[in-house]
Design an enzyme around this catalytic site. Structure first.
Site, mmCIF file in Angstrom:
data_model
loop_
_atom_site.group_PDB
_atom_site.id
_atom_site.type_symbol
_atom_site.label_atom_id
_atom_site.label_comp_id
_atom_site.label_asym_id
_atom_site.label_seq_id
_atom_site.Cartn_x
_atom_site.Cartn_y
_atom_site.Cartn_z
ATOM 1 N N THR A 78 75.780 53.767 58.798
ATOM 2 C CA THR A 78 76.904 54.679 59.043
ATOM 3 C C THR A 78 77.189 55.473 57.774
ATOM 4 O O THR A 78 77.312 56.707 57.800
ATOM 5 C CB THR A 78 78.161 53.888 59.480
ATOM 6 N N ASN A 99 68.688 53.709 69.983
ATOM 7 C CA ASN A 99 69.149 52.318 70.012
ATOM 8 C C ASN A 99 69.442 51.794 71.410
ATOM 9 O O ASN A 99 69.522 50.595 71.617
ATOM 10 C CB ASN A 99 70.400 52.162 69.136
ATOM 11 N N GLN A 153 66.899 52.081 63.857
ATOM 12 C CA GLN A 153 66.223 51.251 64.868
ATOM 13 C C GLN A 153 64.705 51.381 64.783
ATOM 14 O O GLN A 153 63.991 50.809 65.612
ATOM 15 C CB GLN A 153 66.692 51.653 66.276
ATOM 16 N N SER A 196 69.481 50.571 57.785
ATOM 17 C CA SER A 196 70.497 49.532 57.631
ATOM 18 C C SER A 196 69.846 48.165 57.461
ATOM 19 O O SER A 196 68.823 47.880 58.095
ATOM 20 C CB SER A 196 71.365 49.531 58.894
ATOM 21 N N CYS A 225 78.062 49.144 69.003
ATOM 22 C CA CYS A 225 78.914 49.877 68.065
ATOM 23 C C CYS A 225 80.001 50.672 68.768
ATOM 24 O O CYS A 225 80.773 51.362 68.126
ATOM 25 C CB CYS A 225 78.061 50.770 67.201
HETATM 26 N N1 PMP Z 1 72.566 54.143 63.780
HETATM 27 C C1 PMP Z 1 71.956 53.410 64.713
HETATM 28 C C2 PMP Z 1 70.858 54.025 65.518
HETATM 29 C C3 PMP Z 1 72.347 52.101 64.956
HETATM 30 O O1 PMP Z 1 71.762 51.385 65.907
HETATM 31 C C4 PMP Z 1 73.405 51.554 64.179
HETATM 32 C C5 PMP Z 1 73.889 50.137 64.401
HETATM 33 N N2 PMP Z 1 74.093 49.803 65.727
HETATM 34 C C6 PMP Z 1 74.009 52.363 63.211
HETATM 35 C C7 PMP Z 1 73.549 53.649 63.032
HETATM 36 C C8 PMP Z 1 75.126 51.849 62.356
HETATM 37 O O2 PMP Z 1 74.592 51.056 61.340
HETATM 38 P P1 PMP Z 1 75.513 50.207 60.362
HETATM 39 O O3 PMP Z 1 76.028 49.092 61.180
HETATM 40 O O4 PMP Z 1 74.571 49.739 59.289
HETATM 41 O O5 PMP Z 1 76.555 51.108 59.823
#
Ligand code: PMP
Length: 376
Positions: free
Chosen positions: A74, A151, A179, A198, A322
């Site tokens: 993020t 995702n 992903q 991430s 998320c």
């Molecule tokens: N981008 C994608 C495609 C994700 O799948 C995710 C987590 N679900 C994120 C961003 C967010 O990542 P983080 O939890 O490390 O902030």
């Protein structure tokens, strides 16, 4: 077999035991601040940061200076997109309707600030085509952000073609690769100019991630402070998390070597479910370009709450974790044309190198029994 069985590795992964072991000393005995350059404690921490940066740079085949540590994807997305635009005059931006919220919400904010944004539509397989990207480009397009692997659907994008198009037009290409790492073999010669990832999707801890920057890119920082990370991302580095992140990258070749087994598991799940419920089940992407660890399908004619409440022995998702407990239908499935009920009656099963054949057999039998009850 201990229940529930975890089939939600696209939401998050456990920290690998070897990774945890490497991290532990940095919480206790090696607790120095890498910024303390006058003593042993600081030097040990700095050495650990350097090693992790080198491990990640070696994986991506970039210079260590091209790796910026962040708190996760993020933040990397925010830093990449807003940091690139910072200080430039406003213009046009391109993204897609099937990006993660950690990209889409940035563009909503940028629209409020006066940028114009084109949201590319997916085709029926959930793919963004290079033709639609070419069509979307305008004279004043500054940046394109398109994810590498979706995702919710597991679709793999044609990021190499996107990069080529952006290069031809001298536009910055950012990709959220969260992903994709550990799921696909990357084309290292054609990486996006800016790439987010991430830790917690690759068996490293939550709260750490990174941004891979092409040397031609300039990012104006969003956070100001002690000047860490070449001034691009200030703040004391979370040494144990970064140690875990770098070490987790060294296991990626081994994780990728399991792709074929996962492909076989996925085929087995699809075939068994379709053989009993063909008229009820809609596989959400039939594209041949999908990762082997993720399967998303929607079920016609069931009430979504009954469906999800009945599946207590398996840990799965009906979209992206998320979206913070939202009962809104997924924007990705809506973009594919699903109505609210069908989008909510969706199961996303995501596997890992840790998934076993007996886990998969249990899943198939369990889902078949539950579906027999609720689709009557
Ligand atoms: N981008 C994608 C495609 C994700 O799948 C995710 C987590 N679900 C994120 C961003 C967010 O990542 P983080 O939890 O490390 O902030």
């Amino acid at each position: 077999m201990s229940l529930p069985i975890y089939f939600d590795y696209a939401s998050t992964t456990p920290v690998r035991s070897e990774v945890l072991d490497k991290m532990l000393p940095y919480f206790s005995t090696h607790y120095g601040n890498p910024g303390s350059n006058l003593h042993h404690f600081g030097w040990l921490a700095q050495e650990a940061i350097d090693l992790s940066r080198n491990q990640i740079a070696a994986y991506f085949k970039v210079k260590p200076s091209g790796v910026i540590f962040t708190s996760g994807a993020t933040e990397s997305n925010n830093l990449a997109i807003k940091g690139f635009l910072n200080g430039k005059s406003k213009g046009h931006l391109i993204t897609s309707k099937i990006e993660h919220k950690a990209v889409l919400e940035i563009f909503s904010q940028l629209e409020r600030e006066g940028y114009s944004v084109t949201y590319l539509e997916p085709d029926v397989q959930g793919q963004i085509t290079k033709e639609s990207l070419s069509k979307g480009i305008q004279e004043d397009t500054l940046l394109v952000s398109l994810m590498m692997v979706n995702n919710e659907l597991g679709t793999i994008s044609d990021y190499v073609a996107f990069k080529e198009i952006c290069d031809d037009h001298q536009i910055c290409f950012h990709s959220d690769a969260t992903q994709a790492i550990g799921k696909i073999e990357l084309d290292f010669a054609n990486l996006p100019h800016l790439l987010s990832f991430s830790g917690h999707k690759i068996y490293a801890p939550k709260g750490v991630g990174g941004l891979i920057m092409h040397p031609s890119m300039t990012i104006i920082p969003l956070v100001h402070g002690g000047g860490q990370e070449r001034g691009i991302r200030s703040g004391t580095l979370p040494v144990p998390l970064i140690v875990g992140l770098g070490y987790a990258f060294t296991f990626i070749p081994q994780i990728l070597s399991c792709s074929e087994t996962l492909f076989h598991f996925k085929e087995k799940i699809i075939n068994e479910l379709l053989s009993n419920y063909e008229s009820k089940i809609l596989i959400n992407s039939n594209s041949s370009n999908t990762i082997s660890s993720l399967l998303s399908f929607s079920i016609h004619g069931v009430y979504w709450e009954d469906l999800l409440n009945s599946l207590t022995s398996i840990a799965i998702s009906n979209g992206s974790a998320c979206n913070v407990k939202s009962t809104n239908p997924s924007h990705v499935l809506t973009a594919l044309g699903h109505n609210r009920d069908l989008a909510l009656s969706t199961l996303r099963i995501s596997l890992s190198y840790m998934s076993t054949e007996s886990d998969v057999n249990f899943l198939i039998q369990y889902l078949s029994e539950k579906l027999a009850k609720i689709t009557k």
